[in-house]
Structures are given as structure tokens and as C-alpha cells.
Design an enzyme around this catalytic site. Structure first.
Site, PDB file in Angstrom:
ATOM      1  N   GLU A 115       0.899  -1.140  -0.054  1.00 31.33           N
ATOM      2  CA  GLU A 115       0.029  -0.136  -0.150  1.00 31.33           C
ATOM      3  C   GLU A 115       1.154   1.361  -0.105  1.00 31.33           C
ATOM      4  O   GLU A 115       1.873   1.073   0.468  1.00 31.33           O
ATOM      5  CB  GLU A 115      -0.781  -0.084   1.446  1.00 31.33           C
ATOM      6  CG  GLU A 115      -1.930  -0.984   1.434  1.00 31.33           C
ATOM      7  CD  GLU A 115      -2.724  -1.184   2.597  1.00 31.33           C
ATOM      8  OE1 GLU A 115      -2.399  -0.151   3.557  1.00 31.33           O
ATOM      9  OE2 GLU A 115      -3.184  -1.858   2.829  1.00 31.33           O
ATOM     10  N   LYS A 117       2.386   4.594   1.483  1.00 27.82           N
ATOM     11  CA  LYS A 117       2.240   5.261   2.932  1.00 27.82           C
ATOM     12  C   LYS A 117       1.740   6.681   2.953  1.00 27.82           C
ATOM     13  O   LYS A 117       2.827   7.350   2.503  1.00 27.82           O
ATOM     14  CB  LYS A 117       3.715   4.928   3.561  1.00 27.82           C
ATOM     15  CG  LYS A 117       3.709   5.185   4.958  1.00 27.82           C
ATOM     16  CD  LYS A 117       4.910   4.978   5.553  1.00 27.82           C
ATOM     17  CE  LYS A 117       4.930   5.145   7.128  1.00 27.82           C
ATOM     18  NZ  LYS A 117       4.767   6.423   7.454  1.00 27.82           N
ATOM     19  N   ASP A 119       0.922  10.309   3.688  1.00 25.79           N
ATOM     20  CA  ASP A 119       1.367  11.008   4.705  1.00 25.79           C
ATOM     21  C   ASP A 119       0.585  12.079   5.235  1.00 25.79           C
ATOM     22  O   ASP A 119       0.258  13.409   4.959  1.00 25.79           O
ATOM     23  CB  ASP A 119       2.651  12.011   3.904  1.00 25.79           C
ATOM     24  CG  ASP A 119       3.365  12.503   4.949  1.00 25.79           C
ATOM     25  OD1 ASP A 119       3.548  12.277   6.151  1.00 25.79           O
ATOM     26  OD2 ASP A 119       4.445  13.303   4.351  1.00 25.79           O
ATOM     27  N   TYR A 232      -7.672   1.765   6.031  1.00 22.71           N
ATOM     28  CA  TYR A 232      -6.949   0.517   5.640  1.00 22.71           C
ATOM     29  C   TYR A 232      -6.729  -0.653   6.868  1.00 22.71           C
ATOM     30  O   TYR A 232      -5.841  -1.438   6.509  1.00 22.71           O
ATOM     31  CB  TYR A 232      -5.315   0.790   5.603  1.00 22.71           C
ATOM     32  CG  TYR A 232      -4.664   2.284   6.530  1.00 22.71           C
ATOM     33  CD1 TYR A 232      -4.213   1.471   7.742  1.00 22.71           C
ATOM     34  CD2 TYR A 232      -4.434   3.330   5.950  1.00 22.71           C
ATOM     35  CE1 TYR A 232      -3.823   2.782   8.631  1.00 22.71           C
ATOM     36  CE2 TYR A 232      -3.866   4.090   6.694  1.00 22.71           C
ATOM     37  CZ  TYR A 232      -3.633   3.953   8.024  1.00 22.71           C
ATOM     38  OH  TYR A 232      -3.125   4.875   8.891  1.00 22.71           O
ATOM     39  N   LYS A 320      10.318   3.496   3.911  1.00 27.55           N
ATOM     40  CA  LYS A 320      10.608   4.913   3.491  1.00 27.55           C
ATOM     41  C   LYS A 320      11.429   5.202   2.525  1.00 27.55           C
ATOM     42  O   LYS A 320      12.584   4.896   2.298  1.00 27.55           O
ATOM     43  CB  LYS A 320      10.906   5.510   4.762  1.00 27.55           C
ATOM     44  CG  LYS A 320      10.159   5.323   6.011  1.00 27.55           C
ATOM     45  CD  LYS A 320       9.127   6.427   6.282  1.00 27.55           C
ATOM     46  CE  LYS A 320       9.529   7.357   7.236  1.00 27.55           C
ATOM     47  NZ  LYS A 320       8.682   8.385   7.579  1.00 27.55           N
ATOM     48  N   CYS A 415      11.418  48.102   1.483  1.00 25.74           N
ATOM     49  CA  CYS A 415      10.806  47.253   0.580  1.00 25.74           C
ATOM     50  C   CYS A 415      11.918  47.143  -0.420  1.00 25.74           C
ATOM     51  O   CYS A 415      12.186  48.259  -1.143  1.00 25.74           O
ATOM     52  CB  CYS A 415       9.600  47.266   0.191  1.00 25.74           C
ATOM     53  SG  CYS A 415       8.842  46.350  -1.232  1.00 25.74           S
ATOM     54  N   CYS A 418       9.952  48.750  -3.611  1.00 26.25           N
ATOM     55  CA  CYS A 418       9.284  49.991  -3.954  1.00 26.25           C
ATOM     56  C   CYS A 418      10.204  51.275  -2.731  1.00 26.25           C
ATOM     57  O   CYS A 418       9.955  52.110  -3.080  1.00 26.25           O
ATOM     58  CB  CYS A 418       7.855  50.011  -3.656  1.00 26.25           C
ATOM     59  SG  CYS A 418       7.493  49.720  -1.968  1.00 26.25           S
ATOM     60  N   CYS A 433       5.605  44.830   3.455  1.00 26.43           N
ATOM     61  CA  CYS A 433       5.732  46.167   2.879  1.00 26.43           C
ATOM     62  C   CYS A 433       3.976  46.767   2.835  1.00 26.43           C
ATOM     63  O   CYS A 433       3.383  45.866   2.389  1.00 26.43           O
ATOM     64  CB  CYS A 433       6.194  46.024   1.447  1.00 26.43           C
ATOM     65  SG  CYS A 433       5.875  47.664   0.454  1.00 26.43           S
ATOM     66  N   CYS A 438       2.845  49.239  -4.240  1.00 25.05           N
ATOM     67  CA  CYS A 438       3.871  48.506  -4.442  1.00 25.05           C
ATOM     68  C   CYS A 438       3.763  47.543  -5.529  1.00 25.05           C
ATOM     69  O   CYS A 438       3.026  46.907  -5.562  1.00 25.05           O
ATOM     70  CB  CYS A 438       4.333  47.626  -3.018  1.00 25.05           C
ATOM     71  SG  CYS A 438       5.942  46.595  -3.494  1.00 25.05           S
TER      72      CYS A 438
HETATM   73  S1  IVH Z   1      -0.852   0.345   8.943  1.00 28.35           S
HETATM   74  C1  IVH Z   1      -0.861  -1.475  12.879  1.00 28.35           C
HETATM   75  N1  IVH Z   1      -0.974   1.480   6.528  1.00 28.35           N
HETATM   76  O1  IVH Z   1       2.160   5.275   9.079  1.00 28.35           O
HETATM   77  C2  IVH Z   1      -0.792  -0.833  11.719  1.00 28.35           C
HETATM   78  N2  IVH Z   1      -0.225   2.715   8.002  1.00 28.35           N
HETATM   79  O2  IVH Z   1       4.523   5.092  10.429  1.00 28.35           O
HETATM   80  C3  IVH Z   1      -0.674   0.682  11.535  1.00 28.35           C
HETATM   81  N3  IVH Z   1       0.146   5.159   7.419  1.00 28.35           N
HETATM   82  O3  IVH Z   1       0.489   5.638  12.126  1.00 28.35           O
HETATM   83  C4  IVH Z   1      -0.753   1.461  10.338  1.00 28.35           C
HETATM   84  N4  IVH Z   1      -0.475   4.921   5.466  1.00 28.35           N
HETATM   85  O4  IVH Z   1      -0.737   6.952  10.270  1.00 28.35           O
HETATM   86  C5  IVH Z   1      -0.621   1.755   7.622  1.00 28.35           C
HETATM   87  N5  IVH Z   1      -1.444   2.362   4.081  1.00 28.35           N
HETATM   88  C6  IVH Z   1      -0.904   2.448   5.435  1.00 28.35           C
HETATM   89  C7  IVH Z   1      -0.426   3.685   5.839  1.00 28.35           C
HETATM   90  C8  IVH Z   1       0.102   3.824   7.330  1.00 28.35           C
HETATM   91  C9  IVH Z   1       0.234   5.592   6.261  1.00 28.35           C
HETATM   92  C10 IVH Z   1       0.755   5.935   8.709  1.00 28.35           C
HETATM   93  C11 IVH Z   1      -0.066   5.479   9.832  1.00 28.35           C
HETATM   94  C12 IVH Z   1       0.773   5.177  11.001  1.00 28.35           C
HETATM   95  C13 IVH Z   1       2.073   5.662  10.263  1.00 28.35           C
HETATM   96  C14 IVH Z   1       3.251   4.625  11.035  1.00 28.35           C
END
Ligand code: IVH
Length: 671
Positions: A115, A117, A119, A232, A320, A415, A418, A433, A438
Site C-alpha cells: 500500500e 504510505k 502522509d 486501511y 521509507k 521594501c 518600492c 511592505c 508597491c
Molecule cells: S498500517 C498496525 N497502512 O503510517 C498498523 N499505516 O508510520 C498501523 N500510514 O500511524 C498502520 N499509510 O498513520 C498503515 N497504508 C498504510 C499507511 C499507514 C500511512 C501511517 C499511519 C501510521 C504511520 C506509521
């Protein structure tokens, strides 16, 4: 009049219809009716509910917006702790994780779900009887905050799911989902720009913005800041429900949730690696930010065997993406003037390639940030590039290979565009400013002035204004009113008719009410509402121009900072001259002073808790109409705190300061 039972049925059918269209629009992104048709359905529902307020249900689509402001957030313990993830940073670490999975399960053929990740911030949603009962932030993992009112405004979160739909999806009526709440990059940019225009502080990234927004006390604001939610995890009685994670995702999708579609069930680590690389190349094309990939063991039985370490499951791992960073020398710091007049220090860098892009400059945000980083000109710095965001200086490198710079940066006193003296209001981060003329601010100022909701000059968009500025035809908003047909015909793509249309629009704008002109001037911190109050209080531009800081603070919702900003604006001769020219051009610079009652003149009220008879807005209006002022927080200057049911910290504060506390009846008495 139909029997209430019929009305109830009709209402519920309409609600269900609207829910289906919301799902098509916000979750599936495949609307079947136009926005206008949708608005009409919504309006019909609102009208029916207004006629029959007793039939309004909390899961009605009309109830997403407009929660009452809250005193604070109530803490809530999670059904099971909300865990985080262990991180890996390269292929070797990832293969190491796979080996442990093989060892601990005694199997080699493990399926994984990959999946994105996302943000954002994690958020738990509890459904009871198919209805959204609670939304809780992660908090410290064990105890979070109840943010239900705000969560309800997120359009991709279903407020209620019919039980037969849940059944079809294989879900019971009571369950919990966990997922990521985030703000799409486009909404983030738009809101930040708008804040910039209004002279408010901006947010560094969408994640901070999301966290700030969901903890907003006013749910109306959350509603405006379009967020999205991707679940998720599914829990039933605190446990995983399906025998495979991939089935969970499918079931949540059929139940109507917006599961992120960029996930994949794979059968080997090689496929996981391909997925990781695929998205690393494409992360910029996503409408939201990601910081890696999450890999999860698909089978629940294996997940159970693997279990947890202290704070993270052994059955999942985050890969990451490396922050896109580079190290280079900061050769100079220049100052850029934004359209609100905000001065932003920008680092001029020795060119460096970061993630395939050559970076030559990076933002340093403001003076506080320069001080926090301790950065000097000549330093070696680490520069970071986020998804769609401008590169920023992340830190100063200080080791034997990278000698420190020596020259301190100072904000210019004038500034750079101007030459007007730069101002930093006490207690504020930004230098500005304040010269309305300006040139750096010109484009933004003129677009704001001409925009819908201000002077409404239709057709005066960016391309026209840019041309007008380039030709020197417009140097301030007053010049708009001296434009001739000949001027317009000299521009690209203008014919007799289109030129005449613009001139007609300009002419029409002169009849718009006085408060629009005040708003149009672009005085910092003076938005639409404040402009309205100022117009009502002073009744003429003359009176407003000459008002003192003290006098201004008698105006509803105007505190010392706004008052100072107004006085500062009119203290600049060029701004006064501008107003004079607008007057000569025949704009409306007078209005009706609103005859407010005088019973409560000079008295300041603070409202807290829920009143029985009135909404906050109604109570506020009543007080204001009687000449009183309503403030947002309790101070020594408060005369009365009106306390309704469940009053919270404001009531405590009132008691602490010895401010008179009255109830609804007593308020009516005063009125
Ligand atoms: S699973 C027990 N799936 O990443 C499993 N987390 O660094 C817990 N996050 O606190 C999380 N995308 O806020 C999961 N596809 C994803 C995610 C995800 C983002 C975040 C989540 C978690 C943090 C951990």
C-alpha cells in the site's frame, strides 16, 4: 399536510439518494448528476428538514457542516492501541524483514499487500448500527481525542451505511476502521495561497495542515478545508475480521469507503520491490503526498502468529522513501515580496541536483526560521524537496569538511521593490511592505479588488491584469477607473465588444456598496465580515480613514491588531491618495450607519456552552443589534459570560477572573 410517517419516509428516501450521489462523487470520483442538480437535491432536503426539524437525524447529509464551536476535545480511549510501523530504508533491510517473517511463521510462500504510505494523520472511526458514532485521533496510541464533529465534514467518510449494504459487503453493523486523514496537495496549496492573501500565517506542509484542521474547534472551518480519508484497517470487537487483509480492503470498498486504489496483492519480495520502485518514480503524480510504501502480510492467521513488538506489528513494515535532499552552499539570501507584501527570505544556492531536478533556490520562510536554523550566508546547508512543495533549507551542516559561513542575514529596512519602510507588527512573524502601490503587490491587489464578492468586475482576470500592468496602464486599483476603450483595444485579443463589456463591468462596480470598497482595498486582516462591520459602524470612508486605534476597537470583532493594521494603512499618504481618486471616480464611499440599539453599548459578551433557545449566531446577533460586542475569549475586559449547558473552560476562566456569569434568561433580561 401529509402524515408525519409519509414525510419521514420521503425524507429518508431523499437522504439515501443524496448519500448515493455523494459516494459517486467523493469516493468513486464518477458523478452521475451535475453539481447544480446535486445542490438542488440538497436544498430540497434542507427545506423539508426546516419544516420538520424534529425529523432531522444526525446522519443526514445536511448535518455534515455547521457543528457548533466546541470548548475543547474530549479524550477517548481506543478499543485497542493504535500502533505505528517499523521503518526500513533500503532493499537489504526489507529482505531482512522478510527473512524474519519466514523464520517466525515457518513458511516461505507468504503473500503481501503493498500500500502507499500516505502522509497524513491516522484516525479511527467507530460505527455503531451502521452509523458513524465517533472519530478519534491517534493521540498517544492509547488515548486519543474525540473529533467527531470535524470528521463528519469529510465528504469521503460515510455518515451512515445501510445495514443491507454492510451485510452484502460482509460487515457487521458495529465495527471500527482505522486509516489516514489527509489533505490533497491542491487543497493545501489553494488554502495556503488564500491565507497568504489575507495576511495570515501559512502552513509548512499538508500533514501539519491536516493535524491542525481536524483539531479545529470550529467544524465549519474543517468543512472548508476539503480533506480526504483512506481506511486501511478494520476491527470488529477489537480484532481483525477477515482471513486476509486484501479481503478487508475489498469489503471496505464495497461498504462505500474510499480505500486507496493503489494497492496490490503480491506473492514475492521481488514484486514488492517492483511496487516500491514503481511508486518512487511516480510519487509526484499523485494528488497527495506519500512518504513510502507499507508492506503487510496478507493472511490474518500469519499476522496472528507474528504478533507485535512493543509499538509495531511484526506483520507489517514501512519502506521509507529517502527524503529528497542535497547538500550545497548557501551563497546569498535575497528577499522576495509576495502579493500581500510579505517579505520572504529566499536562499540562493550553488546549483544542486535533488531527485532529478536542479535546485537553485529554497525558501527560508521567515526571520524566525533563519534564527531557528542559525543559518549564515556562506554556510553549507541541507536542502529538502517535498512532493509538490517548494524546496526548503532543512539544516546547517557543521563539520570539518564544511566550514561555517560568516555573514549574518538582516531583514532590509526598506521594501526591496518600492523602497517603502518595512513593518513588523509586534507579536507577528512576518515583515511586510504596507505600500498599497508597491508593484510587487500590484497583480494580487488588483485581482482581489476585481474579484467576485469584491468589486465583481467580470472578465478582469490574470491575463488582462498582467497586460495592463506590463503596459503601465494600471499602477493601482484607482487606475482601473481611468481605462478607456482605446487602452483596451491596444491589448491582445480585444475587440470593440469585449472592450465595451469590460468598461460596462467597471462602470457597474461603482454602484456596489461601501463595504465592498473597504474589503477591496486589501487592508491586512480586514476580510469581508470586518469590512461589513466597519462600514456599518463608520458609515463613510472619511470617518474610517480618520478613526483612531481606540475608536476602531469599538467596532464589532475588531481587536487591537486589526485596529493597528487599519491605522497603519491610512497613515501612508499613497493609500490616502488612492482613496481620494476612487472617490473622484464616483465609487460608493458612503453607506448607512447601522442603527444599533444602545442598551448594551460598550458591553462585551462571551458565549459558552449550548443555549436552549438560540444558536450561537442568533444570540450573537441579538447582542450586536443591541449595541453589544461578542468576543471569542474571556478576559478582564469581558462584562458578561453567557453560559449555556456543558459550558467548559471559558466558564472556569470567568470565575477565575471574577467576570459576571449569566444564563440565557438573564441575557434576555438585559436585552
Ligand atoms: S498500517 C498496525 N497502512 O503510517 C498498523 N499505516 O508510520 C498501523 N500510514 O500511524 C498502520 N499509510 O498513520 C498503515 N497504508 C498504510 C499507511 C499507514 C500511512 C501511517 C499511519 C501510521 C504511520 C506509521
Amino acid at each position: 399536510m401529509p402524515a408525519p410517517k409519509d414525510v419521514e419516509k420521503k425524507l429518508e428516501a431523499l437522504r439515501e439518494k443524496i448519500r448515493q450521489h455523494e459516494h459517486l462523487y467523493y469516493v468513486l470520483d464518477t458523478p452521475e448528476i451535475s453539481d447544480l442538480e446535486f445542490d438542488k437535491l440538497m436544498q430540497t432536503l434542507k427545506d423539508l428538514e426546516t419544516e420538520q426539524p424534529s425529523l432531522i437525524t444526525p446522519d443526514s447529509p445536511t448535518q455534515r457542516v455547521g457543528g457548533k464551536p466546541r470548548e475543547g476535545f474530549v479524550k477517548f480511549r481506543h478499543s485497542t492501541p493504535m500502533l505505528s510501523l517499523d521503518n526500513t530504508y533500503n532493499e537489504e533491510e526489507l529482505r531482512g524483514w522478510e527473512r524474519r517473517v519466514h523464520e517466525l511463521t515457518g513458511r516461505q510462500d507468504v503473500d503481501y499487500v503493498c500500500e502507499l504510505k500516505l502522509d497524513g494523520m491516522s484516525l479511527a472511526l467507530v460505527y455503531e448500527d451502521g452509523k458513524l458514532a465517533r472519530g478519534i485521533t491517534r493521540g498517544d496510541g492509547s488515548v486519543g481525542e474525540d473529533v467527531t464533529l470535524n470528521v463528519r465534514t469529510v465528504r469521503s467518510i460515510p455518515l451512515s451505511i445501510p445495514l443491507d449494504r454492510l451485510k452484502k459487503a460482509g460487515l457487521p453493523p458495529n465495527f471500527e476502521v482505522r486509516g489516514e486523514l489527509l489533505m490533497p496537495t491542491a487543497s493545501f496549496k489553494k488554502i495556503n495561497e488564500e491565507r497568504e492573501r489575507q495576511g495570515l500565517s501559512t502552513f509548512a506542509n499538508p500533514r501539519n495542515f491536516t493535524a491542525g484542521t481536524v483539531r479545529q474547534l470550529d467544524a465549519n472551518i474543517t468543512a472548508e478545508r476539503r480533506m480526504d480519508y483512506f481506511p486501511y484497517i478494520l476491527l470488529v470487537n477489537g480484532r481483525t475480521y477477515f482471513d486476509r487483509h486484501s479481503k478487508t480492503l475489498d469489503a471496505l470498498t464495497s461498504a462505500g469507503f474510499k480505500v486507496n486504489s493503489n494497492h496490490k496483492l503480491v506473492r514475492s519480495m521481488d514484486e514488492v520491490w517492483a511496487f516500491i520502485q514503481h511508486w518512487e518514480e511516480r510519487r509526484d503524480s499523485l494528488p497527495y503526498e506519500i512518504d513510502g510504501i507499507v508492506v503487510k502480510v496478507d493472511r490474518t492467521a500469519l499476522q496472528d502468529e507474528l504478533g507485535f513488538t512493543g509499538k509495531a506489528p511484526r506483520w507489517a513494515i514501512a519502506y521509507k522513501y529517502t527524503a529528497r535532499v542535497g547538500i550545497t552552499r548557501l551563497e546569498d539570501i535575497r528577499v522576495q515580496v509576495g502579493r500581500t507584501g510579505k517579505l520572504t527570505p529566499v536562499a540562493m544556492l550553488a546549483p544542486v541536483s535533488i531527485g532529478g531536478t536542479t535546485v537553485r533556490n529554497a525558501t527560508l520562510h521567515n526571520m524566525d526560521e533563519i534564527e531557528r536554523l542559525g543559518v549564515k550566508i556562506g554556510d553549507w546547508v541541507q536542502v529538502e524537496r517535498g512532493g509538490d512543495v517548494i524546496p526548503k533549507v532543512a539544516k546547517v551542516i557543521d563539520d570539518k569538511d564544511h566550514p561555517r559561513g560568516t555573514r549574518e542575514f538582516e531583514m532590509p529596512e526598506k521594501c526591496p521593490v518600492c523602497g517603502t519602510k518595512v513593518v513588523r507588527t509586534e507579536g507577528e512573524v512576518d515583515y511586510r511592505c504596507v505600500n498599497a502601490n508597491c508593484p510587487a503587490k500590484l497583480l494580487g491587489t488588483i485581482l482581489h479588488f476585481a474579484s467576485r464578492g469584491v468589486m465583481n468586475i467580470d472578465g478582469m482576470g490574470e491575463s488582462l491584469v498582467n497586460q495592463l500592468i506590463e503596459r503601465g496602464l494600471v499602477k493601482n486599483v484607482a487606475d482601473i477607473y481611468s481605462l478607456t476603450k482605446k487602452d483596451l483595444l491596444s491589448l491582445q485579443r480585444f475587440a470593440d465588444k469585449s472592450a465595451q463589456n469590460i468598461l460596462d463591468e467597471i462602470e457597474n462596480s461603482k454602484t456596489l456598496p461601501f463595504e465592498r470598497v473597504i474589503y477591496g482595498l486589501g487592508i491586512r486582516m480586514v476580510g469581508e465580515r470586518t469590512a461589513q462591520f466597519l462600514a456599518e459602524h463608520f458609515g463613510s470612508m472619511d470617518a474610517l480613514e480618520n478613526a483612531s486605534v481606540e475608536e476602531l476597537q469599538n467596532v464589532n470583532e475588531v481587536g487591537p491588531r486589526i485596529a493597528e493594521s487599519i491605522v497603519e494603512f491610512f497613515s501612508i499618504p499613497a493609500n490616502r491618495k488612492l482613496v481620494e481618486r476612487l472617490r473622484e471616480s464616483g465609487l460608493t464611499l458612503k453607506g448607512k450607519k447601522k442603527e444599533r440599539g444602545t442598551k448594551l453599548a460598550g458591553k462585551t459578551f462571551v458565549l459558552t456552552g449550548t443555549l436552549a433557545k438560540y444558536t450561537r449566531d442568533e444570540a450573537k446577533k441579538m447582542i450586536e443589534d443591541a449595541g453589544g460586542k461578542v468576543a471569542g475569549s474571556v478576559s478582564k475586559k469581558t462584562d458578561y459570560v453567557v453560559a449555556g449547558a456543558d459550558a467548559g473552560s471559558k466558564l472556569d476562566k470567568a470565575k477565575e477572573l471574577g467576570v459576571a456569569v449569566i444564563d440565557e434568561k438573564e441575557m434576555e433580561g438585559l436585552l
